[in-house]
Design a protein around this motif. Structure first.
Motif, PDB file in Angstrom:
ATOM      1  N   LEU A  75       0.810  -1.217   0.000  1.00  0.00           N
ATOM      2  CA  LEU A  75       0.000   0.000   0.000  1.00  0.00           C
ATOM      3  C   LEU A  75       0.845   1.270   0.000  1.00  0.00           C
ATOM      4  N   THR A  76       1.972   1.219   0.690  1.00  0.00           N
ATOM      5  CA  THR A  76       2.766   2.443   0.830  1.00  0.00           C
ATOM      6  C   THR A  76       3.335   2.933  -0.494  1.00  0.00           C
ATOM      7  N   ALA A  77       3.413   2.046  -1.496  1.00  0.00           N
ATOM      8  CA  ALA A  77       3.928   2.449  -2.806  1.00  0.00           C
ATOM      9  C   ALA A  77       3.073   3.543  -3.440  1.00  0.00           C
ATOM     10  N   TYR A  78       1.799   3.623  -3.051  1.00  0.00           N
ATOM     11  CA  TYR A  78       0.922   4.645  -3.607  1.00  0.00           C
ATOM     12  C   TYR A  78       1.162   6.019  -2.977  1.00  0.00           C
ATOM     13  N   GLY A  79       2.093   6.082  -2.053  1.00  0.00           N
ATOM     14  CA  GLY A  79       2.493   7.375  -1.527  1.00  0.00           C
ATOM     15  C   GLY A  79       3.515   8.070  -2.397  1.00  0.00           C
ATOM     16  N   LYS A  80       4.037   7.374  -3.397  1.00  0.00           N
ATOM     17  CA  LYS A  80       4.916   8.015  -4.372  1.00  0.00           C
ATOM     18  C   LYS A  80       4.063   8.835  -5.341  1.00  0.00           C
ATOM     19  N   SER A  81       4.595   9.934  -5.778  1.00  0.00           N
ATOM     20  CA  SER A  81       3.788  10.859  -6.585  1.00  0.00           C
ATOM     21  C   SER A  81       3.726  10.490  -8.058  1.00  0.00           C
ATOM     22  N   GLY A  82       4.676   9.700  -8.537  1.00  0.00           N
ATOM     23  CA  GLY A  82       4.772   9.453  -9.966  1.00  0.00           C
ATOM     24  C   GLY A  82       3.542   8.808 -10.581  1.00  0.00           C
ATOM     25  N   PRO A  87       0.266  10.764 -15.165  1.00  0.00           N
ATOM     26  CA  PRO A  87      -1.010  10.790 -15.887  1.00  0.00           C
ATOM     27  C   PRO A  87      -1.654  12.174 -15.917  1.00  0.00           C
ATOM     28  N   ILE A  88      -1.584  12.914 -14.799  1.00  0.00           N
ATOM     29  CA  ILE A  88      -2.160  14.261 -14.785  1.00  0.00           C
ATOM     30  C   ILE A  88      -1.425  15.158 -15.772  1.00  0.00           C
ATOM     31  N   ALA A  89      -0.103  15.056 -15.801  1.00  0.00           N
ATOM     32  CA  ALA A  89       0.672  15.867 -16.750  1.00  0.00           C
ATOM     33  C   ALA A  89       0.310  15.523 -18.192  1.00  0.00           C
ATOM     34  N   GLY A  90       0.125  14.234 -18.468  1.00  0.00           N
ATOM     35  CA  GLY A  90      -0.279  13.832 -19.816  1.00  0.00           C
ATOM     36  C   GLY A  90      -1.643  14.371 -20.196  1.00  0.00           C
ATOM     37  N   LEU A 122      -1.773  19.181 -10.403  1.00  0.00           N
ATOM     38  CA  LEU A 122      -0.357  18.908 -10.642  1.00  0.00           C
ATOM     39  C   LEU A 122       0.530  19.742  -9.723  1.00  0.00           C
ATOM     40  N   SER A 123       0.271  21.034  -9.661  1.00  0.00           N
ATOM     41  CA  SER A 123       1.117  21.915  -8.850  1.00  0.00           C
ATOM     42  C   SER A 123       0.895  21.704  -7.361  1.00  0.00           C
ATOM     43  N   ALA A 124      -0.343  21.420  -6.950  1.00  0.00           N
ATOM     44  CA  ALA A 124      -0.646  21.256  -5.528  1.00  0.00           C
ATOM     45  C   ALA A 124      -0.003  20.008  -4.946  1.00  0.00           C
ATOM     46  N   VAL A 125       0.270  19.016  -5.782  1.00  0.00           N
ATOM     47  CA  VAL A 125       0.927  17.793  -5.311  1.00  0.00           C
ATOM     48  C   VAL A 125       2.432  17.856  -5.559  1.00  0.00           C
ATOM     49  N   ALA A 126       2.834  18.380  -6.715  1.00  0.00           N
ATOM     50  CA  ALA A 126       4.251  18.361  -7.084  1.00  0.00           C
ATOM     51  C   ALA A 126       5.088  19.356  -6.282  1.00  0.00           C
TER      52      ALA A 126
END
Length: 282
Positions: A75-82, A87-90, A122-126
């Motif tokens: 589950l913790t892998a979903y804490g990575k932002s990529g 997908p949001i950037a695309g 995108l900006s609020a997370v990145a």
């Protein structure tokens, strides 16, 4: 292409323009007294957690059943932002291109509104994640059990750069990147940003953030105070981005009391219809 350049120029110019506030109102940050009280409360909780919880937490984590640790690792892998940001950037790039190829002004507005929402997410997370990545090597807090003991007071500022440039450690962050927790930053930023756009779904988004934060402790890669600092950066960073957008009437509106609310956006049906009318020939 001239129309496309005009749109881009307008957006860039408005990003640096003085905020437009409705009748001189909001969005408001808390008054100085509330801010000072909040900082003092956080510092007190931080010190209490450092003295009472940090060592206890990582010690208890090593005694958890194996199945809990294994599921936490998944589950913790979903804490990575990529997995979310790419997908949001695309989709953001696709929305911009679609706006340039839209058949009518109404369709261009649909894609522009969609692009702004994607840009906000995108900006609020990145950006909070970027801040955490900058702070990690500067603080240089050791990961739990780096020395073989549950030492909660081992800090080695700039050790990351020393190992990176002159050491033999291939990934110094795994040793000296404990504070702040990047996963906690990302998870809480996601919860704040997505809840700002879809407030009725806030229990879902905050449940996700809570699960990610807890898994960082159950797999013993962070102390509780690492998670606290990461969560604070993610939450405050996402709120700052929301207020930046709201002050320019992008995505959000500000009411007379200075409260921020998401403006209605184009639905999926309207977006699909506009997509079907796109002009792909020059």
């Amino acid at each position: 292409m001239s129309q496309g350049r005009a749109i881009v120029t307008s957006v860039v110019a408005s990003a640096f323009r003085k905020p437009r506030r409705s009748s001189g109102m909001g969005p408001f940050w808390p008054n100085p007294a509330v801010i000072v009280t909040g900082i003092m409360t956080f510092v007190a909780l931080f010190l209490g957690a450092k003295l009472l919880l940090d060592v206890w937490s990582i010690t208890q984590a090593r005694q958890l059943p194996r199945w809990i640790v294994e599921w936490s690792g998944i589950l913790t892998a979903y804490g990575k932002s990529g997995w979310l940001l790419w997908p949001i950037a695309g989709l953001l790039v696709a929305a911009i291109i679609a706006g340039l190829r839209a058949a009518s002004r109404a369709d261009r507005l649909v894609f522009a509104a969609t692009a702004l929402r994607l840009a906000f997410l995108l900006s609020a997370v990145a950006l909070p994640g970027l801040m955490t990545s900058i702070l990690k090597p500067l603080i240089g807090r050791a990961r739990p059990y780096l020395t073989g003991q549950p030492d909660a007071f081992f800090y080695a500022p700039f050790a990351y750069f020393r190992e990176l440039l002159f050491g033999t450690m291939p990934f110094p962050e795994y040793a000296y990147g404990s504070m702040p927790s990047g996963h906690a930053t990302t998870a809480v930023a996601i919860a704040v940003a997505f809840s700002a756009l879809w407030p009725r779904l806030w229990p879902l988004f905050w449940s996700f953030a809570l699960v990610i934060c807890v898994t960082r402790l159950t797999i013993a890669v962070h102390h509780p105070t690492d998670v606290m600092v990461g969560a604070a950066i993610g939450g405050l960073g996402a709120l700052a981005i929301r207020n930046y957008f709201a002050a320019r009437r992008w995505v959000f509106a500000v009411d007379a009391a200075g409260q921020v609310h998401a403006m209605p956006g184009p639905g999926l049906r309207r977006l699909a219809r506009a997509s079907l009318r796109l002009r792909w020939r020059p």
